[in-house]
Write a protein that holds these residues in place. Structure first.
Motif, PDB file in Angstrom:
ATOM      1  N   PHE A  95       2.295  -4.913  -2.037  1.00  7.81           N
ATOM      2  CA  PHE A  95       2.124  -4.833  -0.592  1.00  7.81           C
ATOM      3  C   PHE A  95       2.157  -3.371  -0.181  1.00  7.81           C
ATOM      4  CE2 PHE A  95       4.093  -9.029  -1.105  1.00  7.81           C
ATOM      5  CZ  PHE A  95       3.315  -9.815  -0.283  1.00  7.81           C
ATOM      6  N   ASN A  96       1.613  -3.079   1.005  1.00  2.66           N
ATOM      7  CA  ASN A  96       1.791  -1.751   1.596  1.00  2.66           C
ATOM      8  C   ASN A  96       3.151  -1.671   2.281  1.00  2.66           C
ATOM      9  OD1 ASN A  96      -0.768  -1.017   0.779  1.00  2.66           O
ATOM     10  ND2 ASN A  96      -1.705  -1.583   2.720  1.00  2.66           N
ATOM     11  N   ASN A  97       3.640  -2.826   2.769  1.00  3.35           N
ATOM     12  CA  ASN A  97       4.894  -2.886   3.511  1.00  3.35           C
ATOM     13  C   ASN A  97       5.513  -4.253   3.262  1.00  3.35           C
ATOM     14  OD1 ASN A  97       6.920  -3.027   5.390  1.00  3.35           O
ATOM     15  ND2 ASN A  97       5.656  -2.446   7.135  1.00  3.35           N
ATOM     16  N   THR A 115       2.286   1.817  -1.882  1.00  3.71           N
ATOM     17  CA  THR A 115       2.318   0.552  -2.612  1.00  3.71           C
ATOM     18  C   THR A 115       3.742   0.174  -3.023  1.00  3.71           C
ATOM     19  OG1 THR A 115       0.154   1.099  -3.524  1.00  3.71           O
ATOM     20  CG2 THR A 115       1.325  -0.711  -4.562  1.00  3.71           C
ATOM     21  N   GLU A 120      -1.204  -8.702   3.743  1.00  6.40           N
ATOM     22  CA  GLU A 120      -0.205  -7.866   4.425  1.00  6.40           C
ATOM     23  C   GLU A 120       0.432  -8.616   5.598  1.00  6.40           C
ATOM     24  OE1 GLU A 120       1.043  -4.858   3.564  1.00  6.40           O
ATOM     25  OE2 GLU A 120      -0.173  -5.109   1.764  1.00  6.40           O
TER      26      GLU A 120
END
Length: 158
Positions: A47-49, A79, A135
């Motif tokens: 995930f990015n966050n 990442t 996301e």
């Protein structure tokens, strides 16, 4: 006779303390590995966050708890890798084209990982495989959007 009794009491006390320490350590180890007696397999995603997801959070597939988040690691500045432990009994239902997403367990806001259903013809995911991710929508972004909408409505109403 008196010194023998003191030595005996000291040894007995040390033995009891040592036993309690080992017991407490064993409880922590078993508690950390919830799937101790249930065979599991591991899959990963990125995930990015992670939006507040934590190691130990539940994983749901079709609304059923099927595993736990094993580890969360930052790979680079954009990442985050999430390792999941899933019960082997549900492996046959998790396909290669499933997606992982982050959701909320309820009003309180405990974060959970959700795995979507894959297509019927897709192959079953293998141990150690990577699945795609979706996301999460941040509640801060929703609140900011609502504030902009409210500001626009106030401008229009004047």
């Amino acid at each position: 006779m008196e010194t023998h009794t003191k030595k005996f009491k000291v040894r007995l006390g040390l033995f009891i303390i040592g036993g309690l320490v080992i017991f407490v350590i064993a409880i922590f180890i078993i508690g950390k590995q919830e799937n101790l007696f249930d065979p599991v397999f591991k899959i990963t995603t990125t995930f990015n966050n992670v939006s507040g997801l934590q190691a130990g959070s539940n994983i749901r597939f079709s609304g059923i708890n099927v595993g736990t988040v094993d580890d969360i690691r930052i790979i680079n500045d954009t990442t985050v890798r999430v390792d999941m432990l899933i019960k082997r009994s549900v492996q046959q239902f998790i396909k290669n084209d499933c997606e992982a997403g982050i959701g909320s367990a309820g009003i309180i806001g405990d974060r959970i990982l959700l795995i979507t259903q894959g297509s019927e013809g897709a192959p079953v995911v293998k141990d150690g495989a990577y699945i795609r991710s979706k996301e999460p929508v941040e509640t801060d972004a929703i609140m900011e959007s609502m504030q902009i909408t409210a500001d626009n409505a106030a401008i229009i109403s004047y």
